[in-house]
Design a protein around this motif. Sequence first.
Motif, short mmCIF file in Angstrom:
data_model
loop_
_atom_site.label_atom_id
_atom_site.label_comp_id
_atom_site.label_asym_id
_atom_site.label_seq_id
_atom_site.Cartn_x
_atom_site.Cartn_y
_atom_site.Cartn_z
N ALA A 247 2.78 -6.80 -6.58
CA ALA A 247 3.30 -7.51 -5.40
C ALA A 247 4.22 -6.57 -4.62
O ALA A 247 4.96 -5.77 -5.20
CB ALA A 247 4.05 -8.74 -5.85
N ASP A 248 4.12 -6.61 -3.31
CA ASP A 248 4.95 -5.76 -2.46
C ASP A 248 5.33 -6.57 -1.23
O ASP A 248 4.50 -6.78 -0.34
CB ASP A 248 4.16 -4.50 -2.07
CG ASP A 248 4.97 -3.58 -1.16
OD1 ASP A 248 6.13 -3.91 -0.84
OD2 ASP A 248 4.42 -2.53 -0.73
N ASP A 350 -6.89 -9.18 0.27
CA ASP A 350 -5.60 -9.35 -0.41
C ASP A 350 -4.88 -8.04 -0.70
O ASP A 350 -3.93 -8.03 -1.50
CB ASP A 350 -5.75 -10.13 -1.74
CG ASP A 350 -6.33 -11.50 -1.51
OD1 ASP A 350 -6.02 -12.09 -0.45
OD2 ASP A 350 -7.11 -11.97 -2.37
N ILE A 351 -5.28 -6.94 -0.09
CA ILE A 351 -4.57 -5.68 -0.38
C ILE A 351 -3.14 -5.76 0.17
O ILE A 351 -2.90 -6.28 1.26
CB ILE A 351 -5.32 -4.43 0.17
CG1 ILE A 351 -4.70 -3.15 -0.41
CG2 ILE A 351 -5.32 -4.39 1.70
CD1 ILE A 351 -5.51 -1.89 -0.16
N ARG A 366 3.35 2.43 5.67
CA ARG A 366 3.21 2.03 4.26
C ARG A 366 3.73 0.60 4.09
O ARG A 366 4.32 0.05 5.01
CB ARG A 366 3.90 3.01 3.33
CG ARG A 366 5.37 3.15 3.51
CD ARG A 366 5.88 4.19 2.52
NE ARG A 366 7.24 4.59 2.86
CZ ARG A 366 7.85 5.63 2.33
NH1 ARG A 366 7.23 6.40 1.48
NH2 ARG A 366 9.08 5.91 2.67
N HIS A 367 3.53 0.07 2.91
CA HIS A 367 3.85 -1.35 2.62
C HIS A 367 3.05 -2.29 3.52
O HIS A 367 3.54 -3.34 3.91
CB HIS A 367 5.36 -1.61 2.78
CG HIS A 367 6.20 -0.72 1.93
ND1 HIS A 367 6.11 -0.69 0.56
CD2 HIS A 367 7.13 0.23 2.28
CE1 HIS A 367 6.95 0.23 0.08
NE2 HIS A 367 7.58 0.82 1.11
N VAL A 368 1.84 -1.88 3.83
CA VAL A 368 1.01 -2.74 4.70
C VAL A 368 0.35 -3.82 3.85
O VAL A 368 -0.22 -3.56 2.79
CB VAL A 368 -0.07 -1.90 5.43
CG1 VAL A 368 -1.05 -2.82 6.18
CG2 VAL A 368 0.58 -0.91 6.38
N HIS A 369 0.48 -5.04 4.33
CA HIS A 369 -0.22 -6.19 3.71
C HIS A 369 -1.25 -6.58 4.75
O HIS A 369 -0.92 -7.14 5.79
CB HIS A 369 0.81 -7.29 3.46
CG HIS A 369 0.25 -8.43 2.66
ND1 HIS A 369 -1.04 -8.89 2.79
CD2 HIS A 369 0.82 -9.20 1.70
CE1 HIS A 369 -1.24 -9.88 1.96
NE2 HIS A 369 -0.12 -10.10 1.27
N LEU A 370 -2.49 -6.22 4.47
CA LEU A 370 -3.51 -6.26 5.52
C LEU A 370 -3.56 -7.60 6.25
O LEU A 370 -3.47 -7.65 7.48
CB LEU A 370 -4.89 -5.90 4.94
CG LEU A 370 -6.05 -5.86 5.95
CD1 LEU A 370 -5.81 -4.84 7.05
CD2 LEU A 370 -7.37 -5.55 5.24
N GLU A 371 -3.71 -8.68 5.50
CA GLU A 371 -3.87 -9.97 6.17
C GLU A 371 -2.58 -10.48 6.81
O GLU A 371 -2.60 -11.35 7.66
CB GLU A 371 -4.46 -11.01 5.20
CG GLU A 371 -5.94 -10.75 4.97
CD GLU A 371 -6.36 -10.85 3.53
OE1 GLU A 371 -6.00 -9.94 2.75
OE2 GLU A 371 -7.04 -11.82 3.19
N ARG A 372 -1.44 -9.92 6.40
CA ARG A 372 -0.17 -10.31 7.01
C ARG A 372 0.06 -9.52 8.30
O ARG A 372 0.51 -10.05 9.31
CB ARG A 372 0.97 -10.01 6.00
CG ARG A 372 2.37 -10.34 6.51
CD ARG A 372 3.45 -9.73 5.60
NE ARG A 372 3.45 -8.26 5.65
CZ ARG A 372 4.13 -7.47 4.83
NH1 ARG A 372 4.85 -7.99 3.84
NH2 ARG A 372 4.09 -6.16 4.95
N ASP A 373 -0.32 -8.22 8.25
CA ASP A 373 0.10 -7.33 9.34
C ASP A 373 -0.98 -7.07 10.40
O ASP A 373 -0.69 -6.47 11.43
CB ASP A 373 0.54 -5.97 8.75
CG ASP A 373 1.70 -6.13 7.78
OD1 ASP A 373 2.51 -7.07 8.00
OD2 ASP A 373 1.79 -5.36 6.81
#
Length: 574
Positions: A247-248, A350-351, A366-373
Amino acid sequence: MRWSDYFIPTMKETPQDAEIISHQLMLRAGLIRKLSSGLYSYLPLGLRSLKKVEQIIREEMNRAGALEVLMPAMQPRELWERSGRYEKMVDVMFNLKDKNKRDMVLGPTHEEVITEIAGRDIHSYRQLPINFYQIQTKFRDEIRPRFGLMRAREFIMKDAYSFDVSWEAADGSYQAMYDAYERIFKRCGLTVMAVEADSGAIGGSQSHEFMVLAEAGEDGIVICEESGYAANLERAEARIPPRNDPADSMAAEEVETPGMGTIKAVSKFLEQDPERFIKTLIYLADGQAVAVLLPGDRDVNEVKLAKVLACTKLEMAGAEKVEEVTGAPPGFAGPVGLSIDVVADLRLKDIQGAITGANVRDRHLRHVHLERDATVKSFADFCLVRSGDPCPRSGHAMIEKRGVEVGHVFKLGSVYSEALNATFVDEAGDQHPMVMGCYGIGVGRTMQAAIEQCHDKDGIRWPISIAPFHVEIVTLDTTDEACMEVVNNLFSGLEAKGVEVIIDDREERPGFKFKDADLVGIPLRVTIGNKGLAKGQIELKVRGGDTVFVPLDEALSTVAAKVSELQEAIGVEC
Ligand code: ATP
Ligand code: MG
């Protein structure tokens, strides 16, 4: 046949422009000669083998109930425009004009012509099913003609086309051709593997390719030894395990990556595994820019991608276009903040905690949350499968091999019959488009694939079923009448039994003749000379095997029996 009356221009040297062994051996053994890129002549010896392959194909097509026809190589371009395929195949089409300035093409395949025939002359369900085949010359202006007959621009193909009343009935025709192909390749002495394949420009729903496994093969294949799954890499699927990234929850942040435009460089610099990267490729799908995302350690499968994007023309965008749509030079693209469509491979679902280009020169995120960002339009599977990926059926690790596609069977459905109006009336009087299948074998490619599979350091080792001759008699005392009488008697005796024999009667040293015999690769070699005859014997050698001495009075029966034995060893009754 006497070698001295024949034409077998063997060569000692390896021809410079022949990259793979089968191509080298075909040239060295005097089977073919090149006229120009992708254009070859078959010399007498090569033609004999080619005709044998054709004959095996013909017998098996006839056995399966297909009817032989012969269609013209030259076809009006208008027919291809009507089927909608001219545009799709324009890159390989040879075009010409007749004297009335009418546009013509040289046929790369014959779905259009046969469908036109069926449409014109088949009207009722009573005339179906029917399957037509031909053995005929095709023309394709291949982007990279190479490897001799393997990828030529003019080549001989067996193509068959089945017409049925329904999909279920068409399944039967497909299976009959599939079974015939297994027999054909077996009878040619080849070990082939049927693999699931992409249907390509021909269209249709299901297809299998028959592959000769060989390092030099142009096609990649994955196979699972557990489940028997085998597929061309263009089509291959793999199980996609769910991600278990730590989790990040940190917000995405920019990092400076000066001059690091490759995943390798950034991965080293940030000490992160390439798998943690979101690789962003800008493609043009029918001219429309789209961002394509996949894990940093994977490659894209353009065949699958084109299907996902439902486009006919797919190409990588050039540097200028990349800069225009991302605002940064290639190497720094990423999905965050892009205004074009973004599609992502399912392996990125979900990456989080990922690294990707920042769409700014010398910067990554970095710290990219694909579906969030980022906004991902869709997730789909378009990665190139590779060795070690889990089999879609069993989950076991698959292995990668290389192969030469010698044959291809397609379930076509009604794509062509609808476009070209090939319909029939059923029992109830209703009209339907016929359901088609099409089935190709590269005749020259099959012959060459046999050499690719059957050779050693000295030359070809023909499977007897497609060898130009069954037996070569090497004479050691060509000018000696007594010796030649024995040779001629054996020759006539064998010919009378249907054995095909060539006599190397050249006045050359034995060593020279043996070298040529090994190169040309006739399955059985009989050596006859005065020394042996004085002891009442001749020599018999299977190509690549040991020499045995045979009493002269048993020569005919022993050689004939050996020919039969080799034929039976092929393992398919004819
Ligand atoms: P490839 O992917 O190798 O180009 P293809 O899918 O275009 O083949 P088909 O259209 O299915 O081939 O043709 C049927 C058969 O004809 C192939 O299985 C192959 O054996 C043979 N063939 C195709 N193209 C060539 C070529 N350029 N030279 C020789 N044989 C060929
Ligand atoms: Mg092709």
